[in-house]
Design a protein around this motif. Structure first.
Motif, short mmCIF file in Angstrom:
data_model
loop_
_atom_site.label_atom_id
_atom_site.label_comp_id
_atom_site.label_asym_id
_atom_site.label_seq_id
_atom_site.Cartn_x
_atom_site.Cartn_y
_atom_site.Cartn_z
N MET A 20 0.77 -1.39 -0.04
CA MET A 20 -0.06 0.08 0.15
C MET A 20 0.87 1.34 0.02
N TYR A 36 -4.49 9.21 -8.95
CA TYR A 36 -4.64 7.66 -8.47
C TYR A 36 -4.39 7.35 -6.94
N GLY A 37 -4.41 8.27 -6.22
CA GLY A 37 -4.28 8.24 -4.65
C GLY A 37 -3.08 8.49 -4.35
N ARG A 50 -6.85 -1.25 -11.72
CA ARG A 50 -6.64 -1.43 -10.48
C ARG A 50 -7.90 -1.62 -9.64
N ASP A 61 -8.77 -0.57 -6.61
CA ASP A 61 -9.31 0.72 -5.87
C ASP A 61 -9.65 1.73 -7.06
N ARG A 119 -9.28 3.02 -1.69
CA ARG A 119 -8.17 2.28 -1.04
C ARG A 119 -8.69 1.68 0.12
N GLN A 120 -8.68 2.54 1.06
CA GLN A 120 -9.06 2.07 2.56
C GLN A 120 -10.32 0.91 2.42
N ASN A 152 -8.71 -2.22 1.37
CA ASN A 152 -7.71 -2.56 2.58
C ASN A 152 -8.38 -3.18 3.90
N GLY A 179 -5.53 -2.95 -2.89
CA GLY A 179 -5.86 -1.95 -3.66
C GLY A 179 -5.26 -1.93 -5.07
N SER A 180 -3.99 -2.26 -4.98
CA SER A 180 -3.22 -2.39 -6.52
C SER A 180 -3.68 -3.73 -7.15
#
Length: 205
Positions: free
Chosen positions: A1, A62-63, A95, A97, A113-114, A117, A131-132
């Protein structure tokens, strides 16, 4: 992450653009960079500076991916047949996410993402918390049954500021999304102009 070191709104102000199209972005009110030197007049940007800015903008969108993570994605795009800039967008949009965000299950890419996760999502029925994770055409992404009543989901599906792109088939009543195809640059509904060709030039120097 990857770890986000800066506030997402600072990313907006550093770029001078509302890169996610969010109504609360401070760029809507202050179109200059953060910090005491943010209002200094900017000179003409060099080719290197333009390429770097394009890379930072795409990476931030993308974050705020780490440089190591982003370069790894670029290198895979360069190894694949076809246009490297199109491959790069396809890999980023594949991805997990990014798909959770595009499907409007959550309001932001950081929340996506969270959400992943924390184990709220399955891919083809298998719980996936990375996430990836790279999704493929035909993959079915679903919010787990016990997570479907979360407030963040209900609020995100009602957001009017963005639409679900046509390369995803989404059923919000069941909280299920299917990746119909891997998109190219012109399929992705970016609120600002992204220039992956400049990212390719940056790494090809």
């Amino acid at each position: 992450m990857s770890k986000r070191e800066a506030s997402k709104y600072k990313i907006d102000r550093r770029m001078g653009e509302n890169i996610w199209g969010r109504p609360k972005s401070p760029v809507n009110r202050r179109q200059y960079g953060p910090g005491q030197h943010g209002q200094r007049r900017k000179g003409k940007m060099s080719d290197f500076g333009t390429q770097l800015r394009a890379k930072q903008k795409l990476k931030g969108y993308y974050g705020d991916l780490s440089e190591k993570q982003f370069r790894k994605i670029y290198e895979e795009a360069a190894r694949r047949r076809g246009d490297t800039s199109e491959n790069l967008i396809g890999l980023l949009e594949s991805r997990l996410d990014a798909i959770v965000y595009r499907a409007k299950f959550v309001p932001t890419i950081f929340a996506a993402r969270q959400f992943v996760n924390h184990g709220h999502v399955t891919v083809n029925g298998v719980r996936t918390n990375i996430g990836s994770y790279r999704c493929k055409q035909g993959d079915v992404i679903e919010v787990r049954q016990k997570s479907k009543q979360l407030t963040v989901l209900i609020e995100a599906t009602q957001l009017a500021e963005r639409d679900v792109p046509d390369y995803l088939e989404v059923d919000h009543s069941k909280m299920v999304a299917t990746l119909q195809r891997v998109p190219g640059l012109h399929d992705v509904p970016y609120p600002v102009i992204m220039e992956p060709n400049l990212v390719v030039e940056f790494y090809s120097r």
